[in-house]
Design a protein around this motif. Structure first.
Motif: not given
Length: 501
Positions: A201-212, A249-258
């Motif tokens: 996910n491009s937004e995830w990639c951008s977020l991680v760079a900001k969080i670093h 929030v981005l991780l949420g859908p994967s957890v809901e699927a699980c």
């Protein structure tokens, strides 16, 4: 981020120095029995001051620690950081005892709350059942699925090269070293779990760079301000909390699927093991789970990116070493391709990475613990309740009785001895910890580092920018050791040996 007006203003206006100087330090236990290192100044070092020592440790922690263990040997000593004393041990006997101590005696968790402070900023409850549950299931998940995870991670890493670099040109392209490697690692930790789709996910990639970048800022602030002001200054100088909230929030859908598939895993001895499904079923609260999982994943990418960047700086300085590594990698890949078994045979790659980690590391101190009660170690050393202790890593990683010319970088120091691989744990090799809190994913992590490093050598030519005539110096801030923040490297698609220049 490093040059934002807010940070420049805060660090230069005098607000932080004034707060630190006039802030009442938390009541500390009596540590008079431990000699003090780093606080003396003036003619014949006749004066001593806590804040002089704290400033010295801030700008030259390796030098202060070296002074301590050269002067006192196996005897513990104390050093000043801005708002507390830390008792430092430098010998194998104390290392083993500290590393294997029970949590109710010497607490790793409580020490990390004091040293890092991010738990308060991110509203993480490290005392909740979910915190220990996550570590427990992480260990079992990696152990049961190492081969499958390794293959998926490898595919993700190799794809990242084309996404991040993607250079088909024969011309050199300059890139910021540390920042680029951080982009490589934004997605692959999620393959350790069933979350690869999030990693792409491009937004995830951008977020991680900001969080670093936010974490780097908070690390600086933590070492400069009183503890009670730390959350305020982090919120003023970064968007760490908001960015982590969005990652959750981005991780949420994967957890809901699980969660919708939890019943699938209720059958005894079910072959398929899904980390998140098991975790969700057993956790106390979804929000706490997601926050805990997100922060662990993000912290993982920071540590790995620093490790590989350290090695890259060494690599870019020595073309002859590059060729020696290719002489090992080329025939293995041409014969067996890229897989766990073939990468495991790359002993020179393993040696290079281990030697780089030995010389640089990510910290001058390790094994932080807080004494949970008054206690005495086996040799009679008394530790009062609430004191913070740590182990100096330099005497172990640069022990002249173990390593020939220990201050020299020798890339193939370990290549002829399989007992000294990256994953071997000894008191002289503490990169992955030791004892109770030893890294459970070190085999998988080592495979990932080797894949990245070997593929870089196999596919690209690398060199440092023309402004560097020697390896770029590390950035030292307190006990932290970070690869040079401003250095660039240049790369291009690999050229035949007779064409390379």
């Amino acid at each position: 981020m490093w040059h934002s007006p807010r940070i420049i203003f805060l660090l230069t206006s005098g607000v932080i120095p004034v707060l630190v100087f006039f802030s009442k330090r938390p009541r500390t236990p009596n540590l008079d029995d431990f000699p003090t290192v780093g606080c003396s100044f003036g003619p014949s070092q006749c004066f001593s001051n806590f804040y002089v020592g704290a400033f010295r440790f801030l700008v030259d922690a390796p030098g202060v620690l070296k002074e301590g263990y050269e002067k006192y040997g196996d005897r513990p000593f104390k050093v000043a950081t801005m708002l507390r004393w830390t008792v430092v041990f430098s010998d194998p006997q104390h290392l083993l005892e500290i590393a294997n101590a029970a949590e109710e005696d010497l607490s790793f968790r409580e020490a990390m709350k004091d040293v890092m402070g991010v738990d308060d900023v991110l509203d993480i409850n490290v005392d909740s059942p979910d915190h220990d549950l996550l570590a427990e299931l992480l260990k079992s998940h990696i152990a049961r699925n190492a081969t499958k995870i390794g293959a998926e991670v490898q595919d993700e890493l190799l794809a990242s090269f084309e996404n991040v670099l993607g250079n088909e040109s024969d011309d050199w392209t300059s890139i910021p070293a540390l920042g680029t490697w951080q982009r490589f690692f934004v997605g692959y930790p999620l393959c350790t779990f069933p979350l690869c789709s999030v990693g792409r996910n491009s937004e995830w990639c951008s977020l991680v760079a900001k969080i670093h970048a936010d974490v780097a800022v908070s690390s600086v602030i933590r070492r400069l301000v009183p503890s009670w002001t730390f959350p305020f200054f982090v919120r003023m100088t970064s968007n760490l909390g908001a960015n982590v909230d969005r990652a959750i929030v981005l991780l949420g859908p994967s957890v809901e699927a699980c969660m919708s598939e939890v019943d699938e895993y209720s059958v005894p001895n079910q072959q398929k093991v899904d980390f998140l499904a098991r975790l969700v079923r057993r956790s106390a609260g979804e929000d706490g789970l997601l926050r805990n999982l997100a922060t662990r994943l993000l912290g993982f990418t920071i540590a790995v990116a620093s490790t590989i960047t350290h090695a890259l700086y060494h690599l870019a300085m020595d073309p002859e070493v590059v060729q020696a590594l290719r002489d090992e990698v080329d025939p293995i890949v041409q014969r067996e391709g890229w897989n766990i078994q073939s990468v495991a045979k790359m002993s020179r790659i393993d040696s290079f990475l281990r030697e780089s980690a030995r010389i640089n590391g990510v910290s001058s101190l390790g094994f932080f613990r807080q004494a949970m009660r008054d206690l005495s170690l086996s040799d009679g050393t008394f530790l009062p309740k609430d004191c913070i202790i740590a182990v100096s890593l330099l005497p172990f990683h640069r022990d002249s009785t173990v390593y020939d010319h220990p201050d020299e970088f020798r890339p193939f120091r370990f290549s002829d001895n399989p007992e000294h691989s990256m994953t071997t744990i000894t008191p002289q090799w503490l990169f992955f910890g030791y004892g109770r809190h030893m890294c459970p994913g070190r085999f998988l992590l080592t495979h990932q580092l080797k894949v990245m490093f070997a593929y870089m050598i196999y596919t690209y030519d690398i060199r440092l920018g023309d402004e560097w005539t020697s390896r770029p110096p590390n950035f030292i801030f307190g006990e932290g050791v970070v690869p040079n923040l401003s250095a660039h490297v240049s790369y291009r698609r690999r050229q035949p040996a007779d064409n390379a220049q």
